[in-house]
Enzyme design. Structure first.
Site, PDB file in Angstrom:
ATOM      1  N   SER A   1       0.646  -1.314  -0.098  1.00 50.93           N
ATOM      2  CA  SER A   1       0.106   0.074   0.202  1.00 50.93           C
ATOM      3  C   SER A   1       0.799   1.297   0.009  1.00 50.93           C
ATOM      4  CB  SER A   1      -0.810  -0.169   1.249  1.00 50.93           C
ATOM      5  OG  SER A   1      -0.284  -0.055   2.359  1.00 50.93           O
TER       6      SER A   1
ATOM      7  N   LYS B   1       0.547   4.615   6.737  1.00 50.94           N
ATOM      8  CA  LYS B   1      -0.147   5.464   5.864  1.00 50.94           C
ATOM      9  C   LYS B   1       0.239   6.860   5.915  1.00 50.94           C
ATOM     10  CE  LYS B   1      -3.278   2.070   4.678  1.00 50.94           C
ATOM     11  NZ  LYS B   1      -3.030   1.337   3.582  1.00 50.94           N
TER      12      LYS B   1
END
Length: 242
Positions: free
Chosen positions: A60, A129
């Site tokens: 990701s 993230k």
């Protein structure tokens, strides 16, 4: 005849030190144990209050972070220092983000090493993230590949987006709640980030209380060691929320 004197029990004969009485092996074992215990305590203190290593399990955050990378996370932000737009953060699952992820098995030794900070934290219950929006920010996307806007200002994220990644294939328009941040992966088409949790409590934003800290360096593998700097210029023109 020469008198013979016996030293009273509990008293050392002159010139004979306790160190020699214990013997070199006993002394070595004792000193080694002190060093090991001190190292374990110091490692635990560092992991608890200053920094902790984490293992990257997914794609990701390509190409900033790759599967198998180890990163070091500072626990001073949030805390004494603030979190900023562009920071890479590790956070615990706010609820439902990782329900489908398999949990890797660990043994007693691995669990102990993780607990004292001598082994990277397995990421089965944590995510990593990039912060895009701070409390009060309005973050929006038309979902057609156009740049995101933060407080009405388009941001050029080409500095860190994965090659060929679109800023967002999902349209959204959110105001980040107080005490939360909006997070997205650098590999947007492979990241189930805040956009995929718009219907959750908080509208996809992550509570700041769930943040473990900010990643600031890649530790492993050796050919990828380097600092993880905040791309401050990306958000330089973004005004404070009105």
């Amino acid at each position: 005849m020469t008198d013979q004197h016996a030293a009273p029990a509990g008293h050392e004969a002159p010139g004979r030190s306790p160190e020699r009485r214990r013997g070199p092996v006993t002394s070595f074992v004792r000193e080694t144990a002190i060093i090991l215990v001190s190292a374990i305590v110091l490692s635990w203190l560092v992991k608890t209050f200053l920094a902790q290593a984490f293992f990257i399990p997914s794609a990701s955050m390509h190409d900033t972070l790759l599967e198998g990378d180890r990163v070091l996370v500072s626990k001073l932000a949030p805390g004494p220092f603030d979190v900023h737009r562009g920071d890479i953060v590790v956070f615990s699952d706010p609820g439902g983000w990782l329900d489908q992820q398999a949990v890797p098995e660990t043994n007693v030794v691995q669990d102990a090493l993780i607990a004292i900070g001598l082994m990277p934290q397995q990421s089965e219950d944590h995510l990593i993230k990039r912060v895009i929006g701070l409390p009060g920010d309005r973050v929006a996307s038309t979902g057609d590949g156009s740049p995101l806007t933060v407080n009405g200002v388009p941001v050029d994220e080409s500095e860190y987006l994965a090659p060929g990644a679109s800023p967002s294939q999902i349209a959204f328009d959110v105001v980040v709640p107080s005490g939360s941040v909006w997070v997205m992966g650098d590999n947007r088409q492979q990241s189930a980030d805040s956009r995929f949790h718009l219907g959750d409590p908080g509208g996809g934003s992550v509570p700041i209380d769930d943040l473990v800290g900010t990643a600031f360096v890649k530790l492993w593998p050796l050919d990828r060691i380097g600092l993880l700097r905040n791309p401050g210029d990306v958000f330089a023109d973004v005004p404070d929320p009105s």
